[in-house]
Design a protein around this motif. Structure first.
Motif, mmCIF file in Angstrom:
data_model
loop_
_atom_site.group_PDB
_atom_site.id
_atom_site.type_symbol
_atom_site.label_atom_id
_atom_site.label_comp_id
_atom_site.label_asym_id
_atom_site.label_seq_id
_atom_site.Cartn_x
_atom_site.Cartn_y
_atom_site.Cartn_z
ATOM 1 N N THR A 33 29.028 50.109 62.896
ATOM 2 C CA THR A 33 28.870 48.993 61.756
ATOM 3 C C THR A 33 27.325 49.644 60.799
ATOM 4 O O THR A 33 27.646 49.095 60.066
ATOM 5 N N HIS A 37 27.826 49.017 56.372
ATOM 6 C CA HIS A 37 26.698 49.170 55.985
ATOM 7 C C HIS A 37 26.178 49.813 55.260
ATOM 8 O O HIS A 37 25.288 48.699 54.029
ATOM 9 N N THR A 40 28.378 49.798 52.245
ATOM 10 C CA THR A 40 28.411 48.968 51.330
ATOM 11 C C THR A 40 27.856 48.388 51.089
ATOM 12 O O THR A 40 27.187 47.107 49.248
ATOM 13 N N TYR A 42 24.483 47.106 51.958
ATOM 14 C CA TYR A 42 24.237 46.305 52.969
ATOM 15 C C TYR A 42 22.724 46.259 53.657
ATOM 16 O O TYR A 42 22.455 47.924 54.367
ATOM 17 N N THR A 43 21.305 46.121 53.604
ATOM 18 C CA THR A 43 20.265 46.406 53.713
ATOM 19 C C THR A 43 20.140 45.812 55.410
ATOM 20 O O THR A 43 20.166 44.783 55.461
ATOM 21 N N LEU A 44 20.009 46.939 55.946
ATOM 22 C CA LEU A 44 19.361 46.777 57.796
ATOM 23 C C LEU A 44 18.247 46.249 57.981
ATOM 24 O O LEU A 44 17.579 46.876 57.888
#
Length: 115
Positions: A33, A37, A40, A42-44
């Motif tokens: 996952t 992220h 793509t 996406y900031t975790l």
């Protein structure tokens, strides 16, 4: 890394692998996952410490108790009910703002600056 019955093979140095695994552990998220992220964009955000969840539980409990006092049939005056209603509403608003700022690691959350 394994995702179901499929393997994702990536060549990385041991230092990069250690940093990646550490990021997955801090986020309490499976490695596949985290990889998705990252791909793509996406900031975790890291999960807050355990103390945050205890504080969250206590603040929510206080908010709910004030709401129960407000809804109590034994409260005599409308003025007193209105006081508890306003206190519950303001406390709930402050609680949610603080919760989202800490949980999502965004100090400007809800201030209108991130629209």
């Amino acid at each position: 890394m394994r995702n179901g019955t499929y393997y994702v093979q990536v060549r990385v140095t041991p230092e990069e692998k250690a940093a990646f695994v550490k990021k997955a552990e801090l986020c309490h998220t499976p490695e596949h996952t985290v990889l998705l992220h990252f791909l793509t964009g996406y900031t975790l955000a890291e999960q807050p410490p355990e103390e945050f969840w205890k504080l969250n539980s206590l603040l929510l409990r206080v908010t709910l108790l004030i709401g129960q006092i407000w809804l109590n049939k034994n409260t005599q005056s409308e003025k007193q009910k209105l006081k508890y209603y306003k206190a519950e509403h303001q406390l709930n608003k402050s609680y949610l703002s603080a919760f989202h700022k800490i949980r999502f690691a965004d100090p400007n959350y809800g201030d209108g600056s991130n629209n």
